[in-house]
Design an enzyme around this catalytic site. Sequence first.
Site, short mmCIF file in Angstrom:
data_model
loop_
_atom_site.label_atom_id
_atom_site.label_comp_id
_atom_site.label_asym_id
_atom_site.label_seq_id
_atom_site.Cartn_x
_atom_site.Cartn_y
_atom_site.Cartn_z
N PRO A 125 0.81 -1.22 0.00
CA PRO A 125 0.00 0.00 0.00
C PRO A 125 0.84 1.28 0.00
CG PRO A 125 -0.89 -1.60 1.55
CD PRO A 125 0.43 -2.13 1.09
N TYR A 126 1.86 1.31 0.84
CA TYR A 126 2.70 2.52 0.92
C TYR A 126 3.44 2.74 -0.39
CZ TYR A 126 5.99 5.93 2.85
OH TYR A 126 6.73 7.07 3.09
N ALA A 127 4.01 1.67 -0.95
CA ALA A 127 4.75 1.79 -2.21
C ALA A 127 3.83 2.27 -3.33
CB ALA A 127 5.39 0.46 -2.58
#
Length: 245
Positions: free
Chosen positions: A155-157
Site C-alpha cells: 500500500p505505501y509503495a
Amino acid sequence: MASLDGRIALVTGASRGIGYWTALALAREGAHVIAVARTTGGLEELDDAIQAEGGSATLVPMDLTDMPAIDRLGGAINERWGKLDILVANAAVLGTISPIGHVEAKVFDKVMAINVTATWRVIRSVEPLLIKSDAGRALLLSAGVAENPRAFWGPYAASKAAVESLARTWAAETVKTPLCVNSVNPGATRTAMRALAVPGEDPKTLPHPSEVADRLVPLCGPDCTETGRLFRVSDNRFFDYPVSQ
C-alpha cells in the site's frame, strides 16, 4: 541560497518528523509557514520553536481525511495572503507492513486517502495561488519504494508511486508557468514512521530529519528552477525519470 523573506510556505504533516523540521527550516530562512497537521500539540511545539528563532507561523489543525476542509484551505490562504509561494506536501501514513493479501481494506483505503487523495486535493486547492507567485515551488514527498517496490510494502509503495505520477503530471501541465514541481525521496530517516516500519533498526544509524530539511529548503526558493524531476536526498541532486537503481 536566496532569502525566503516575504514568501508564504504551506507544509503538511508539520507536527513531527520531516514536516516539522522542514517547516522550522523554512521559517528560519524568512518564510511565513502555514503548518498543517492533525496533532495540535505538535503544531504548538513547532510554533514555539519558530517564534524562538524569530520566525512566524500560522497553525492549521486539520485531519487530511477531511476533504472539504482541504478545499477550503486554498480560499482561506487567498483571503489572507493572496498567493502561496511554497508547498511541501509531506503528510503521509505507513499503513501496515504485510503481504498484500493480508492488508485490511480499511488500512489500504486510509493509506490511499491520506497519501494520494489528500495530496491531490491539496494540489487542486492551492494551485491557483502557487501560479500567482513569481516563483512558486512545490515538493511532493515520495519514497524509495515508489521506484523500487519491496515485499510487504504494497500500500505505501503504491501510494508513493501515485504521488510521483501526480507530481510529474502537474509539472508537465505547468511547465510554461513560473511554478516548478518536483518529487523528493528523503531516504531512510530517523522518524516515527521509520521506527514502525523497521522496528529492529538502530535509529542512530539514520540521518536526523533536520538534515533532510536542510536539503529541501534550497529547493523551495526562486534559485531552484528544476521541474518534473526527482530529488534524492542521499545523493543531494536531481534525477530524471526513470531513475536507475
